[in-house]
Motif scaffolding. Structure first.
Motif, PDB file in Angstrom:
ATOM      1  N   PHE A   1      20.536  14.369  30.298  1.00 24.52           N
ATOM      2  CA  PHE A   1      19.403  13.688  29.668  1.00 24.52           C
ATOM      3  C   PHE A   1      18.403  13.204  30.721  1.00 24.52           C
ATOM      4  O   PHE A   1      18.785  12.857  31.844  1.00 24.52           O
ATOM      5  CB  PHE A   1      19.871  12.461  28.875  1.00 24.52           C
ATOM      6  N   ILE A   2      17.151  13.111  30.309  1.00 24.88           N
ATOM      7  CA  ILE A   2      16.105  12.605  31.206  1.00 24.88           C
ATOM      8  C   ILE A   2      16.484  11.209  31.703  1.00 24.88           C
ATOM      9  O   ILE A   2      16.796  10.324  30.889  1.00 24.88           O
ATOM     10  CB  ILE A   2      14.740  12.574  30.469  1.00 24.88           C
ATOM     11  N   GLY A   3      16.491  11.031  32.994  1.00 22.75           N
ATOM     12  CA  GLY A   3      16.736   9.708  33.568  1.00 22.75           C
ATOM     13  C   GLY A   3      18.179   9.254  33.572  1.00 22.75           C
ATOM     14  O   GLY A   3      18.475   8.147  34.015  1.00 22.75           O
ATOM     15  N   ARG A   4      19.075  10.090  33.087  1.00 27.57           N
ATOM     16  CA  ARG A   4      20.482   9.684  32.972  1.00 27.57           C
ATOM     17  C   ARG A   4      21.066   9.297  34.344  1.00 27.57           C
ATOM     18  O   ARG A   4      21.843   8.363  34.461  1.00 27.57           O
ATOM     19  CB  ARG A   4      21.286  10.842  32.355  1.00 27.57           C
TER      20      ARG A   4
ATOM     21  N   ILE B   1      26.701   7.823  34.779  1.00 27.13           N
ATOM     22  CA  ILE B   1      25.857   6.935  33.966  1.00 27.13           C
ATOM     23  C   ILE B   1      24.914   6.116  34.849  1.00 27.13           C
ATOM     24  O   ILE B   1      23.959   5.522  34.357  1.00 27.13           O
ATOM     25  CB  ILE B   1      26.720   6.056  33.030  1.00 27.13           C
TER      26      ILE B   1
ATOM     27  N   MET C   1      24.852   3.306  36.415  1.00 23.54           N
ATOM     28  CA  MET C   1      24.553   1.889  36.170  1.00 23.54           C
ATOM     29  C   MET C   1      25.247   0.984  37.177  1.00 23.54           C
ATOM     30  O   MET C   1      25.207  -0.235  37.046  1.00 23.54           O
ATOM     31  CB  MET C   1      24.881   1.481  34.726  1.00 23.54           C
TER      32      MET C   1
ATOM     33  N   ASP D   1      20.194   7.317  25.861  1.00 24.21           N
ATOM     34  CA  ASP D   1      19.708   6.959  27.199  1.00 24.21           C
ATOM     35  C   ASP D   1      18.188   6.793  27.195  1.00 24.21           C
ATOM     36  O   ASP D   1      17.647   6.050  28.017  1.00 24.21           O
ATOM     37  CB  ASP D   1      20.087   8.032  28.227  1.00 24.21           C
ATOM     38  N   GLN D   2      17.489   7.510  26.292  1.00 22.04           N
ATOM     39  CA  GLN D   2      16.043   7.319  26.165  1.00 22.04           C
ATOM     40  C   GLN D   2      15.776   6.000  25.446  1.00 22.04           C
ATOM     41  O   GLN D   2      14.882   5.241  25.815  1.00 22.04           O
ATOM     42  CB  GLN D   2      15.383   8.463  25.378  1.00 22.04           C
TER      43      GLN D   2
ATOM     44  N   VAL E   1      17.148  19.498  29.405  1.00 24.73           N
ATOM     45  CA  VAL E   1      17.474  18.069  29.334  1.00 24.73           C
ATOM     46  C   VAL E   1      18.360  17.756  28.130  1.00 24.73           C
ATOM     47  O   VAL E   1      18.446  16.625  27.678  1.00 24.73           O
ATOM     48  CB  VAL E   1      16.189  17.208  29.321  1.00 24.73           C
ATOM     49  N   SER E   2      19.037  18.780  27.635  1.00 25.51           N
ATOM     50  CA  SER E   2      20.030  18.628  26.577  1.00 25.51           C
ATOM     51  C   SER E   2      21.168  19.580  26.947  1.00 25.51           C
ATOM     52  O   SER E   2      20.912  20.654  27.499  1.00 25.51           O
ATOM     53  CB  SER E   2      19.391  19.009  25.231  1.00 25.51           C
TER      54      SER E   2
ATOM     55  N   ARG F   1      26.174  14.818  30.894  1.00 19.13           N
ATOM     56  CA  ARG F   1      24.857  14.669  30.259  1.00 19.13           C
ATOM     57  C   ARG F   1      23.723  14.925  31.235  1.00 19.13           C
ATOM     58  O   ARG F   1      23.701  14.340  32.321  1.00 19.13           O
ATOM     59  CB  ARG F   1      24.707  13.269  29.655  1.00 19.13           C
TER      60      ARG F   1
ATOM     61  N   THR G   1      24.205  -5.441  40.879  1.00 22.55           N
ATOM     62  CA  THR G   1      23.439  -6.610  40.430  1.00 22.55           C
ATOM     63  C   THR G   1      24.409  -7.739  40.077  1.00 22.55           C
ATOM     64  O   THR G   1      25.579  -7.480  39.795  1.00 22.55           O
ATOM     65  CB  THR G   1      22.628  -6.290  39.151  1.00 22.55           C
TER      66      THR G   1
ATOM     67  N   LYS H   1      16.033   7.168  37.239  1.00 27.50           N
ATOM     68  CA  LYS H   1      14.699   7.444  36.713  1.00 27.50           C
ATOM     69  C   LYS H   1      14.102   8.683  37.384  1.00 27.50           C
ATOM     70  O   LYS H   1      14.083   8.773  38.614  1.00 27.50           O
ATOM     71  CB  LYS H   1      13.809   6.228  36.989  1.00 27.50           C
TER      72      LYS H   1
ATOM     73  N   ALA I   1      20.599   3.210  30.830  1.00 25.62           N
ATOM     74  CA  ALA I   1      21.890   2.592  31.162  1.00 25.62           C
ATOM     75  C   ALA I   1      21.757   1.361  32.053  1.00 25.62           C
ATOM     76  O   ALA I   1      22.602   0.473  32.018  1.00 25.62           O
ATOM     77  CB  ALA I   1      22.804   3.622  31.815  1.00 25.62           C
TER      78      ALA I   1
ATOM     79  N   ASP J   1      18.041  11.026  22.900  1.00 21.41           N
ATOM     80  CA  ASP J   1      19.375  10.472  23.129  1.00 21.41           C
ATOM     81  C   ASP J   1      19.297   8.971  23.368  1.00 21.41           C
ATOM     82  O   ASP J   1      18.222   8.416  23.586  1.00 21.41           O
ATOM     83  CB  ASP J   1      20.021  11.194  24.317  1.00 21.41           C
TER      84      ASP J   1
ATOM     85  N   SER K   1      30.498  -0.302  35.529  1.00 19.26           N
ATOM     86  CA  SER K   1      29.601  -1.117  36.358  1.00 19.26           C
ATOM     87  C   SER K   1      30.150  -1.363  37.755  1.00 19.26           C
ATOM     88  O   SER K   1      29.549  -2.093  38.532  1.00 19.26           O
ATOM     89  CB  SER K   1      29.381  -2.489  35.696  1.00 19.26           C
TER      90      SER K   1
ATOM     91  N   ASP L   1      11.476   3.538  29.662  1.00 17.71           N
ATOM     92  CA  ASP L   1      10.864   4.533  30.556  1.00 17.71           C
ATOM     93  C   ASP L   1       9.801   5.373  29.852  1.00 17.71           C
ATOM     94  O   ASP L   1       9.063   6.106  30.500  1.00 17.71           O
ATOM     95  CB  ASP L   1      11.934   5.429  31.185  1.00 17.71           C
TER      96      ASP L   1
END
Lengths: 192, 476
Positions: free
Chosen positions: B436-439, B415, B417, A24-25, B303-304, B434, B87, B442, A29, A22, B71, A47
């Motif tokens: 997903f890995i790290g979404r 997300i 962020m 994100d990989q 992770v999906s 989602r 940030t 980390k 973000a 995906d 953000s 990562d």
């Protein structure tokens, strides 16, 4: 146009065989707070490339990859799924990739890639398997004939949307194309 | 008139035809007119830069609408009125959108605006989202707006620039798919469970290249907010477009909202919108049936988003390389109940599940109970209006009494962020979209679920079935 047109591309491959990679990989973000397109190559697959302390991971397939000689990314099916972030193709292109090959590339990523000189190539299962099995192989992508050619001369063909192909081949600017339709757009607005 | 011209049309055919400015040819995609362009801070700055570089103005600022969500901090401003941005870049990204909107005369829901919120929450809330419109945004969850019978889809930043400059996009007509949910949902099962069950059935790329129309008895029975949840997740099946034909539920929900036609214009709009449905015999390139009566509360274990299963099932044995990789990351023990999995954090929010009905659902589970010690629960309303409405019902008091955090609106941990994120290795039960890995940070392990399931998991400290809580008349 911020990229060079592509007619043929001969290069070595970097292979990421996982399915469903995906966006994100491709770029996490936390790197999306930028307001420019440049310099995102450093964050590409961050990562996957670096550990918690920012040191290169020993296990990363990107180690030792020379962007000058490895311009083709080969990936498992459904590459680029998830978020619509155009930062993903920006990052890959900035890293040095000019093409991504998979059996199946997610719609929004594909559309975004085409607009940034990153050629999305969707090949048949057999060609895909052969590519996945030969990391680092030298292959040629010919956008005029829509063929991928291996070092042994074997070929696989790929479909690509005609307009996107013309944009990549001839440097046709899609925004310019749209602006040329302005009389039709104005007519449409008047008739509503 | 050609035979094709007189053949029965689908909702999607009708929406498409209404917006074609130039028909597609073998050489070029169609030029498609866009009625509403929603923009936010993350995917727009580079598009404005392209316009500036070419000396092009925003063509239709009146059809463009901005909000700040990705953000932005979800903690309040300090005593000096300074917002705690994660940030300096996050802050400057927000400032850039403020400048761009001011420069081009685009209405923006700035920080502090009582209408501000997540782009896919505020569009419908304000009535900007309407049946029959084409709606785009540089955000893949734009399909959410399809719940109203709109043609809504996510685009990239280059296309954001195209729409700003011309109010059009270049787009080939995708194939069509109808996903029919047969029968009615069992009690304690909702739209998030439907979405996850469907994605598990057709796969994360099952909808790739298709525009999906959701239909069937269970879809008709959904509230407007639940329909948004279902359409929101279309992209997790690979489909850019998800839609539901508008009906009384839609019209009733929209009536009286800020940007919706009023008086006679409302009646005219209704007459027009009523036609927005698939005719009997309309062609779909693919049809999928899901048995709604068999759906149970769903969670994801991989992770999906297609790695989804009923919450009361056992973690499956991984077979493929991808499944083994996912199982390693998630650290679920194959053959063991999901209930055994300990939870570190719970996130209730996102464009999928942050509306008032979602918060009511979570509050129904949490009322009179405590979040398990050691679990951090974050409740993030989708908009200022949702926050206000929830507080008017004292839902925030339920959450705070349970030990959960009640935050300011935004995308937050969906997300991750804006500074809201999990820590490496943590397991988060999340109502977002989602896994997903790290979404969500980390090394964070994400389990997607409905608000009820997320709330029940917060209470129990492990993945939990919400049904006992939903069926109980009074809290224990």
């Amino acid at each position: 146009m911020s990229f060079d047109p592509i007619k043929t591309l001969t290069s070595r491959t970097v292979v990421l065989s996982q399915e469903n990679i995906d966006t994100d990989q491709i770029i996490p973000a936390r790197f999306l707070t930028t307001t420019v397109k440049d310099g995102l190559g450093a964050s590409a697959f961050y990562d996957w490339r670096y550990d918690e302390d920012g040191r290169p991971k020993n296990s990363s397939v990107f180690n030792g990859v020379d962007p000058e000689t490895h311009k083709i990314l080969v990936a498992g099916s459904n590459f680029g799924c998830g978020s619509s972030r155009e930062h993903a193709p920006w990052a890959l292109a900035d890293f040095g990739f000019r093409a991504v090959i998979s059996s199946d590339i997610a719609d929004i990523f594909k559309s975004n890639a085409q607009k940034n000189g990153l050629l999305p190539v969707e090949v048949d299962e057999e060609t895909h398997k052969k590519l996945l099995a030969s990391p680092g192989a030298q292959v040629t992508i010919d956008l005029e004939t829509c063929e991928v050619t291996f070092g042994d001369g074997e070929k696989g063909s790929f479909p690509i949307e005609a307009f996107a192909r013309r944009c990549l081949l001839d440097g046709v600017d899609p925004l310019g194309h749209l602006i040329n339709q302005m009389p039709a757009i104005e007519d449409y607005e008047r008739q509503r | 008139m050609s035979i094709e011209g007189s053949s029965p049309k689908s909702l999607f055919d009708k929406l498409w035809e209404r917006h074609v400015v130039v028909e597609e040819t073998a050489e070029a995609p169609a030029v498609l007119y866009i009625d509403l362009h929603l923009i936010h801070e993350v995917t727009s700055p580079q598009a404005f830069s392209v316009l500036e570089g070419r000396g092009v103005k925003v063509r239709r600022p009146d059809k463009t609408f901005g909000t700040l969500d990705h953000s932005t901090p979800t903690l309040p401003a300090n005593d000096r009125g300074e917002l705690p941005y994660a940030t300096p870049e996050a802050k400057s990204q927000v400032e850039r959108l403020i400048e761009n909107c001011a420069e081009h005369g685009i209405e923006l829901l700035n920080m502090g605006d009582p209408r501000r919120g997540i782009v896919h929450v505020i569009g419908p809330e304000l009535g900007l989202t309407q049946p029959g419109k084409t709606i785009v945004c540089g955000d893949s969850h734009t399909s959410t707006h399809g719940a109203f019978g709109a043609l809504a889809f996510g685009i990239g930043t280059t296309e954001v620039g195209h729409v700003l400059a011309t109010q059009c996009v270049l787009q080939r007509k995708p194939k069509s798919m109808r996903v029919v949910f047969d029968g009615l949902l069992p009690e304690g099962v909702g739209a998030k469970d439907m979405a996850l069950a469907m994605i598990a059935q057709i796969g994360a790329d099952g909808g790739q290249g298709y525009a999906i129309e959701f239909a069937g008895e269970a879809v008709r029975a959904l509230s407007m907010e639940a329909r948004m949840t279902l359409c929101n997740m279309s992209i997790e099946a690979g489909a850019r477009f998800g839609m539901i034909a508008p009906d009384e539920t839609t019209f009733e929900w929209l009536h009286g909202r800020d940007y919706v036609p009023k008086g006679l214009a409302w009646n005219e709009a209704l007459a027009d919108w009523t036609d927005l449905r698939s005719e009997i015999g309309a062609h779909f390139d693919k049809e999928v049936h899901v048995d709604a009566t068999k759906i149970r509360p769903m969670i994801t274990y991989g992770v999906s988003p297609d790695a989804a299963a009923p919450v009361d099932a056992l973690a499956p044995e991984p077979h493929s390389e991808a499944e083994k990789h996912a199982a390693d990351y998630m650290k679920f023990n194959a053959g063991k109940p999901f209930h055994d999995v300990a939870v570190d954090r719970v996130f209730i929010g996102s464009c999928t599940n942050s509306r008032l009905s979602d918060l009511r659902e979570a509050a129904a589970v949490m009322r009179g109970r405590k979040v398990k010690e050691g679990v951090v629960a974050l409740i993030v309303p989708g908009s200022e209006a949702v926050k206000h409405a929830a507080e008017a019902e004292k839902l925030h008091e339920v959450f705070l009494a349970a030990g959960a955090e009640w935050r300011e609106p935004g995308c937050s941990m969906c997300i991750a962020m804006n500074g809201d994120s999990g820590k490496p290795g943590e397991l988060v039960v999340s109502t977002s979209n989602r896994n997903f890995i790290g979404r969500q940070g980390k090394g964070v392990r994400t389990v997607l679920a409905s608000p009820a399931t997320a709330a029940a998991s917060a209470i129990e400290g492990h993945i939990a079935d919400p049904r006992p809580y939903l069926f109980a008349k009074e809290s224990a």
